[in-house]
Write an enzyme that holds these catalytic residues in place. Sequence first.
Site, PDB file in Angstrom:
ATOM      1  N   CYS A  78      12.988  23.093 -22.844  1.00 38.43           N
ATOM      2  CA  CYS A  78      13.608  23.471 -21.571  1.00 38.43           C
ATOM      3  C   CYS A  78      13.654  24.982 -21.351  1.00 38.43           C
ATOM      4  O   CYS A  78      13.467  25.447 -20.220  1.00 38.43           O
ATOM      5  CB  CYS A  78      14.991  22.855 -21.431  1.00 38.43           C
ATOM      6  SG  CYS A  78      16.212  23.425 -22.637  1.00 38.43           S
ATOM      7  N   ASP A  96      13.408  18.062 -23.016  1.00 34.79           N
ATOM      8  CA  ASP A  96      12.550  17.536 -24.074  1.00 34.79           C
ATOM      9  C   ASP A  96      12.417  18.497 -25.250  1.00 34.79           C
ATOM     10  O   ASP A  96      11.510  18.365 -26.064  1.00 34.79           O
ATOM     11  CB  ASP A  96      11.162  17.218 -23.519  1.00 34.79           C
ATOM     12  CG  ASP A  96      10.482  18.449 -22.909  1.00 34.79           C
ATOM     13  OD1 ASP A  96      11.129  19.513 -22.830  1.00 34.79           O
ATOM     14  OD2 ASP A  96       9.306  18.336 -22.522  1.00 34.79           O
ATOM     15  N   HIS A  99      20.948  23.381 -22.880  1.00 39.61           N
ATOM     16  CA  HIS A  99      19.942  23.185 -21.824  1.00 39.61           C
ATOM     17  C   HIS A  99      19.857  24.395 -20.902  1.00 39.61           C
ATOM     18  O   HIS A  99      20.861  25.017 -20.556  1.00 39.61           O
ATOM     19  CB  HIS A  99      20.280  21.947 -20.996  1.00 39.61           C
ATOM     20  CG  HIS A  99      19.145  21.513 -20.114  1.00 39.61           C
ATOM     21  ND1 HIS A  99      17.947  21.034 -20.612  1.00 39.61           N
ATOM     22  CD2 HIS A  99      19.002  21.516 -18.761  1.00 39.61           C
ATOM     23  CE1 HIS A  99      17.134  20.742 -19.613  1.00 39.61           C
ATOM     24  NE2 HIS A  99      17.752  21.032 -18.485  1.00 39.61           N
TER      25      HIS A  99
END
Length: 226
Positions: free
Chosen positions: A97, A94, A203
């Site tokens: 991370c 979102d 990520h």
Amino acid sequence: MWMGTQSVGECSSSTSLSSQQDVEDDGMIAVILSEEYAKVDGAVARRLSNLAPVPHVPRINSYIPNFSDASLDHQRLLQRLNVYGLYEVKVSGDGNCQFRALSDQIYKSPEYHKHVRKEIVQQLKDYRASYEGYVPMKYKRYYKKMAKSGEWGDHVTLQAAADKFVAKICLLTSFRDTCFIEIMPQCQTPKRELWLSFWSEVHYNSLYEIRDAPTQPTPRRKHWLF
């Protein structure tokens, strides 16, 4: 948006106070958890002790890979996790991370990411001279941007996190030529190790030995997560 009987100004003020209270509550709980989990286990470090770390250079985000490159990188990361017997605690994609993964390593829960972000931004503000040279924009604009929920963390915020939490941050990456990156505090001997996976510039997740892996709910997936 439904505002009930409140005016826009009243609603904004109420939301701001509520958000501030959430951060303060998280901070208080985080301090308690930090004391509980301060002792470093070192299990992941032992598994990866034969890896030579690549020196870390703080930098902001500048490149996001395309879908094809990200897919290949993801497979490479999964292979490395399997080779070293490691488990990823997957956190929500979102925009928070990096802070969620750090929160999970420090407090054994990704839910204190607001507190982690606040601490890192304070570090950036308090020690401007340590980080400003790595930021190719007005520095105040940079740390104000980083204070916003959903703003992606970068390698500058990782360095600030290492300094703030007096921790060696270790990244197992998906990069072809860079398997392992080590981020050390600039002025202190680290008191703990934080282990993250880093996939393709987009990520972060939290890493554990498989036998030590906590039970986690499956997060909502974004378009670049598989």
